[in-house]
Design a protein around this motif. Sequence first.
Motif, PDB file in Angstrom:
ATOM      1  N   VAL A 205      -4.977   9.030 -14.585  1.00 10.75           N
ATOM      2  CA  VAL A 205      -4.435   9.802 -13.278  1.00 10.75           C
ATOM      3  C   VAL A 205      -5.409   9.369 -12.203  1.00 10.75           C
ATOM      4  CG1 VAL A 205      -3.975  11.928 -12.010  1.00 10.75           C
ATOM      5  CG2 VAL A 205      -3.258  11.535 -14.585  1.00 10.75           C
ATOM      6  N   VAL A 206      -4.909   9.109 -10.932  1.00 13.59           N
ATOM      7  CA  VAL A 206      -5.853   8.506 -10.077  1.00 13.59           C
ATOM      8  C   VAL A 206      -5.804   8.964  -8.670  1.00 13.59           C
ATOM      9  CG1 VAL A 206      -6.636   6.428  -8.845  1.00 13.59           C
ATOM     10  CG2 VAL A 206      -6.326   6.059 -11.277  1.00 13.59           C
ATOM     11  N   TRP A 207      -6.912   9.548  -8.123  1.00 15.49           N
ATOM     12  CA  TRP A 207      -6.650  10.150  -6.533  1.00 15.49           C
ATOM     13  C   TRP A 207      -7.286   8.969  -5.949  1.00 15.49           C
ATOM     14  CZ3 TRP A 207     -10.147  11.353  -2.879  1.00 15.49           C
ATOM     15  CH2 TRP A 207      -9.840  11.964  -1.815  1.00 15.49           C
ATOM     16  N   HIS A 208      -6.960   8.953  -4.540  1.00 19.00           N
ATOM     17  CA  HIS A 208      -7.389   7.913  -3.507  1.00 19.00           C
ATOM     18  C   HIS A 208      -7.402   8.520  -2.400  1.00 19.00           C
ATOM     19  CE1 HIS A 208      -8.696   4.379  -1.158  1.00 19.00           C
ATOM     20  NE2 HIS A 208      -9.223   3.874  -2.245  1.00 19.00           N
ATOM     21  N   ASP A 209      -8.572   8.256  -1.361  1.00 21.24           N
ATOM     22  CA  ASP A 209      -8.292   9.164  -0.109  1.00 21.24           C
ATOM     23  C   ASP A 209      -7.282   8.441   0.819  1.00 21.24           C
ATOM     24  OD1 ASP A 209      -9.662   6.739   0.516  1.00 21.24           O
ATOM     25  OD2 ASP A 209     -11.250   7.967   1.910  1.00 21.24           O
ATOM     26  N   ALA A 210      -6.658   7.358   0.342  1.00 16.93           N
ATOM     27  CA  ALA A 210      -5.616   6.609   1.309  1.00 16.93           C
ATOM     28  C   ALA A 210      -4.195   7.117   0.814  1.00 16.93           C
ATOM     29  CB  ALA A 210      -5.704   5.234   0.940  1.00 16.93           C
ATOM     30  N   LEU A 211      -4.307   8.012  -0.374  1.00 15.18           N
ATOM     31  CA  LEU A 211      -3.065   8.673  -0.466  1.00 15.18           C
ATOM     32  C   LEU A 211      -2.482   9.690   0.533  1.00 15.18           C
ATOM     33  CD1 LEU A 211      -3.319   9.322  -4.375  1.00 15.18           C
ATOM     34  CD2 LEU A 211      -2.135   7.368  -3.402  1.00 15.18           C
ATOM     35  N   SER A 212      -1.324   9.987   0.633  1.00 17.39           N
ATOM     36  CA  SER A 212      -0.906  10.661   1.993  1.00 17.39           C
ATOM     37  C   SER A 212      -1.060  12.148   1.641  1.00 17.39           C
ATOM     38  CB  SER A 212       0.705  10.449   2.027  1.00 17.39           C
ATOM     39  OG  SER A 212       1.573  10.715   1.037  1.00 17.39           O
ATOM     40  N   SER A 213      -1.434  12.577   0.541  1.00 18.83           N
ATOM     41  CA  SER A 213      -1.411  14.000   0.174  1.00 18.83           C
ATOM     42  C   SER A 213      -2.522  14.367  -0.851  1.00 18.83           C
ATOM     43  CB  SER A 213      -0.227  14.695  -0.234  1.00 18.83           C
ATOM     44  OG  SER A 213      -0.212  16.051  -0.592  1.00 18.83           O
ATOM     45  N   SER A 214      -2.990  15.860  -0.741  1.00 16.30           N
ATOM     46  CA  SER A 214      -3.982  16.157  -1.718  1.00 16.30           C
ATOM     47  C   SER A 214      -3.192  16.595  -3.069  1.00 16.30           C
ATOM     48  CB  SER A 214      -4.632  17.374  -1.354  1.00 16.30           C
ATOM     49  OG  SER A 214      -3.630  18.376  -1.072  1.00 16.30           O
ATOM     50  N   ALA A 215      -1.890  16.466  -2.930  1.00 20.08           N
ATOM     51  CA  ALA A 215      -1.244  16.804  -4.187  1.00 20.08           C
ATOM     52  C   ALA A 215      -0.723  15.348  -4.903  1.00 20.08           C
ATOM     53  CB  ALA A 215       0.293  17.682  -3.918  1.00 20.08           C
ATOM     54  N   HIS A 216      -0.846  14.227  -4.316  1.00 22.02           N
ATOM     55  CA  HIS A 216      -0.377  12.848  -4.780  1.00 22.02           C
ATOM     56  C   HIS A 216      -1.398  12.458  -5.759  1.00 22.02           C
ATOM     57  CE1 HIS A 216       2.894  12.132  -1.539  1.00 22.02           C
ATOM     58  NE2 HIS A 216       2.996  13.284  -2.090  1.00 22.02           N
ATOM     59  N   SER A 217      -0.828  11.508  -6.630  1.00 24.41           N
ATOM     60  CA  SER A 217      -1.662  10.481  -7.483  1.00 24.41           C
ATOM     61  C   SER A 217      -1.113   9.607  -7.760  1.00 24.41           C
ATOM     62  CB  SER A 217      -1.921  11.325  -8.771  1.00 24.41           C
ATOM     63  OG  SER A 217      -0.693  11.689  -9.477  1.00 24.41           O
ATOM     64  N   ILE A 218      -1.684   8.515  -8.465  1.00 28.29           N
ATOM     65  CA  ILE A 218      -1.001   7.113  -8.989  1.00 28.29           C
ATOM     66  C   ILE A 218      -1.229   7.041 -10.493  1.00 28.29           C
ATOM     67  CG2 ILE A 218      -0.761   5.885  -6.606  1.00 28.29           C
ATOM     68  CD1 ILE A 218      -3.538   4.499  -7.441  1.00 28.29           C
ATOM     69  N   ASP A 219      -0.673   6.278 -10.981  1.00 25.79           N
ATOM     70  CA  ASP A 219      -1.186   6.072 -12.661  1.00 25.79           C
ATOM     71  C   ASP A 219      -1.302   4.485 -12.788  1.00 25.79           C
ATOM     72  OD1 ASP A 219      -1.032   5.758 -15.245  1.00 25.79           O
ATOM     73  OD2 ASP A 219       0.858   6.448 -15.914  1.00 25.79           O
ATOM     74  N   ILE A 220      -2.486   4.310 -13.017  1.00 28.41           N
ATOM     75  CA  ILE A 220      -2.891   2.956 -13.016  1.00 28.41           C
ATOM     76  C   ILE A 220      -2.629   2.043 -14.320  1.00 28.41           C
ATOM     77  CG2 ILE A 220      -4.988   3.016 -11.330  1.00 28.41           C
ATOM     78  CD1 ILE A 220      -6.789   3.227 -13.544  1.00 28.41           C
ATOM     79  N   SER A 221      -2.252   2.868 -15.213  1.00 25.30           N
ATOM     80  CA  SER A 221      -1.619   2.231 -16.573  1.00 25.30           C
ATOM     81  C   SER A 221      -0.215   1.848 -16.311  1.00 25.30           C
ATOM     82  CB  SER A 221      -1.759   3.193 -17.775  1.00 25.30           C
ATOM     83  OG  SER A 221      -1.205   4.418 -17.582  1.00 25.30           O
ATOM     84  N   ARG A 222       0.409   2.467 -15.321  1.00 28.22           N
ATOM     85  CA  ARG A 222       1.850   1.954 -15.476  1.00 28.22           C
ATOM     86  C   ARG A 222       2.150   1.233 -13.887  1.00 28.22           C
ATOM     87  NH1 ARG A 222       5.737   7.094 -16.781  1.00 28.22           N
ATOM     88  NH2 ARG A 222       4.302   8.060 -17.952  1.00 28.22           N
ATOM     89  N   GLY A 223       1.283   1.077 -13.050  1.00 33.43           N
ATOM     90  CA  GLY A 223       1.355   0.652 -11.690  1.00 33.43           C
ATOM     91  C   GLY A 223       2.505   1.307 -10.826  1.00 33.43           C
ATOM     92  N   ASP A 224       2.348   2.784 -10.862  1.00 35.37           N
ATOM     93  CA  ASP A 224       3.659   3.218 -10.089  1.00 35.37           C
ATOM     94  C   ASP A 224       3.162   3.493  -8.662  1.00 35.37           C
ATOM     95  OD1 ASP A 224       4.829   3.870 -12.440  1.00 35.37           O
ATOM     96  OD2 ASP A 224       4.168   5.902 -12.739  1.00 35.37           O
ATOM     97  N   VAL A 225       4.056   3.839  -7.783  1.00 29.37           N
ATOM     98  CA  VAL A 225       3.754   4.262  -6.679  1.00 29.37           C
ATOM     99  C   VAL A 225       3.123   5.656  -6.511  1.00 29.37           C
ATOM    100  CG1 VAL A 225       5.274   2.689  -5.541  1.00 29.37           C
ATOM    101  CG2 VAL A 225       5.957   5.074  -6.064  1.00 29.37           C
TER     102      VAL A 225
END
Length: 268
Positions: A205-225
């Motif tokens: 599970v990844v958080w990045h400051d370029a994401l649009s919300s503090s509730a958002h995340s991305i999954d680098i093992s799947r390549g999800d948006v």
Amino acid sequence: CLVYKEFSGVWIMAFTTINDPSEHFQVDLWTSTASSQAVTNDGNSDLQGDMLILIARNLTQNKRVHDTTRGNIPAFLELAGAWSQAQQKVISYDETSGSTFANNYDVEFDSDGFTVGSAYPSGHYSTPQWKANGGSTSSNTDGTITSTVQADTTAGFSIVKYAGTGTAGTIGHGLGAVPKMIWVKHRGPSGGPGGGGVDIGEDWVVWHDALSSSAHSIDISRGDVESDTDDFWDSTYPTSSVFSVAGSSDEVNSTHSNDSDGYMAYCW
């Protein structure tokens, strides 16, 4: 990074606070001989990396993460190399019962590079390495969940180890500045499917400051948006001392009796 300014007709060069980035980060390109071998960094400065990712450039082998907090053991965390169903989940190897893999998948962190075991097949590899604190950790009580931290505050990188509580809380990261990116990996229940000490954990599970919300995340093992399906960060942005995790989430903060839910976080 360099900044050039003109002063009285003369160009002068002003350095940032990091004069030599190779003191903190290097990438090594090397070729495996399928035997135990030492890989030496070739940067301007000697570097013992505290986190490294072994990336096979011409093989189907998945990317493997090692760090000095967990030590010179065959306990890698694996990043999926393809987006097939079988590789959506990320695996690690149990630190105490993984004797099946001892002496061949291990990585030792050297004063200027690393040594790999014999199980890495012949091929070309790329290995980015980040410095933290030379493997020296300390207890961090900045958050409601105590963490074990080693940090390079000059370059802005830390390795964080903690146990889940199942209750929403905060975790100290040791950077002394607001992180721009956080990776979290649940190390998984001991003795899971596969035998030989294999642990089957949750996705990265990844958080990045370029994401649009503090509730958002991305999954680098799947390549999800980016997604807010699971609010892993408890809808709270990280601060200069802590990041937040939601309660009862296997990916970032849960507790099971079989392993006390160990987690690793890598913060930049």
